[in-house]
Design a protein around this motif. Sequence first.
Motif, mmCIF file in Angstrom:
data_model
loop_
_atom_site.group_PDB
_atom_site.id
_atom_site.type_symbol
_atom_site.label_atom_id
_atom_site.label_comp_id
_atom_site.label_asym_id
_atom_site.label_seq_id
_atom_site.Cartn_x
_atom_site.Cartn_y
_atom_site.Cartn_z
ATOM 1 N N GLU A 43 22.934 -6.334 -55.300
ATOM 2 C CA GLU A 43 23.322 -6.650 -56.684
ATOM 3 C C GLU A 43 22.774 -8.029 -57.058
ATOM 4 O OE1 GLU A 43 27.382 -7.488 -57.520
ATOM 5 O OE2 GLU A 43 27.719 -8.511 -55.618
ATOM 6 N N LYS A 69 32.398 -12.407 -51.625
ATOM 7 C CA LYS A 69 32.543 -13.863 -51.705
ATOM 8 C C LYS A 69 33.978 -14.273 -51.986
ATOM 9 C CE LYS A 69 29.295 -12.750 -51.120
ATOM 10 N NZ LYS A 69 28.874 -11.548 -51.153
ATOM 11 N N GLU A 75 21.631 -10.387 -53.970
ATOM 12 C CA GLU A 75 21.929 -9.949 -52.601
ATOM 13 C C GLU A 75 21.100 -8.715 -52.256
ATOM 14 O OE1 GLU A 75 26.573 -11.374 -52.387
ATOM 15 O OE2 GLU A 75 26.137 -9.398 -53.212
#
Length: 427
Positions: free
Chosen positions: A284, A425, A272
Amino acid sequence: MSAEPAVPASAAAPQPAELLLAGVGTMGRPYLEAAARLGLRARAVESGATWDNRPTDLAERFHRVAGDREESWAGSVAAAVAERVPDGLIGFAEPQVVAAALAQERYGLRGPSLHAAVVSRNKALQRSLFGAHGVPQPAHRHVARIGDARAWMLERLPVVVKPLNLSGSEGVELVRTPEAVEEVVARRAGEGQLLVEEAVDGPEYSWEALVREGEVLFENLTAKETTPPPYFVELVHRCGHDPDPAAAARIRELTSGVLRAIGMRTGLVHLEFRMSTTGPVLMEVAVRTPGDYLPDAIGLTYGFDLYEAVVRLSLGLPLPDLPRRPVSYAATVFPTAPPGTITGITGTERVTAHPAVVRVRLRRRPGDTVRPLTSSGQRMGHVLIAAGSPVERDDAVRFVRETLRVEVIPAGPVPSGRPELFDGKGA
Ligand SMILES: Nc1ncnc2c1ncn2[C@@H]1O[C@H](COP(=O)(O)OP(=O)(O)O)[C@@H](O)[C@H]1O
Ligand SMILES: [Mg+2]
């Protein structure tokens, strides 16, 4: 690397190769389905929490994990591998990544590398290593307790506070004002180690790649649409994003730098970053299956089964040429509603009938409560879209938003003073 399966001395037909999947749940099933399609034998290690729903038709044997800690997974994976060394081993998600990597390292099986797995599980370790490798990332402090970062934060507002190894944005918090610094220092005083970072401005993307021995065989960019600050809950993922050549070159620099830094060998990478005015800045990296139904959206976008490709990679089976260009433009859309009690959901049938809509999966029904949208766990389901062009995809996203209506009786006023949470997420 694993040896070819031995042919029994009796010269009987050789057994098909075997896959061991660590962690199945619902989202891991496509790995077992791919194994079945490929004519492989399969075993799986599964948690007690999802044990009763394990797909017994898809694997010869399931090994039950006693507990949900990473150490429990490592023990159960080790026991399953000791019983019989499989030809390929896949760790499904965060809790299984190190467990799988330990066994891969120990028995010479293909995987991301123990180094990549361990680094990916600790955000402070990522920052330390990436600093040494010159990967662009936010200025940061890793502190034993948040009070130690007080002065640092006050000089660099806005900043982000985050735990070292949670996911799904749990505990990830934006801090914008000196008053908020004092508040967060008091509230999180008992938490122990934390990472504090400069907040990076710019749109967020993720990069998903299939890697074999460090070489990128397939890559996809996903553009993320989130709720506005302070919560940044992800609302739409659009796969097959096509940056201009200059941005693409900068992104390649970032992704290849991260792969080098983690020592990535073989498997799936999910990285990301935010596109700041000075270029891409890493958030990350993970070496596991991405969440938010991204594998489904990526598969639709490029016209191949990402899960099957991962299975092939883990067993060293030949891979067909992997596509470079989208054949379709997929998105996952997460419908929203204001906080309250749901009185009705309308438009589901019209949305389902739309030619670009692949599926509609809602997890809430009338009578259920909608909580303020501060993290992905509160989202109420998703709609998967695949359209012929980016413009048609945007039309379909708009249609879904306008048509799928969730009526609620509003809840009372939202309590003030809650932390500003980023979302990740997981729904
Ligand atoms: N330094 C930062 N600057 C800006 N946004 C950030 C920063 N760190 C995290 N975020 C935002 O918070 C989200 C979650 O943080 P992340 O570090 O990815 O943790 P998680 O493991 O929970 O996903 C990121 O996807 C990003 O949107
Ligand atoms: Mg993240």
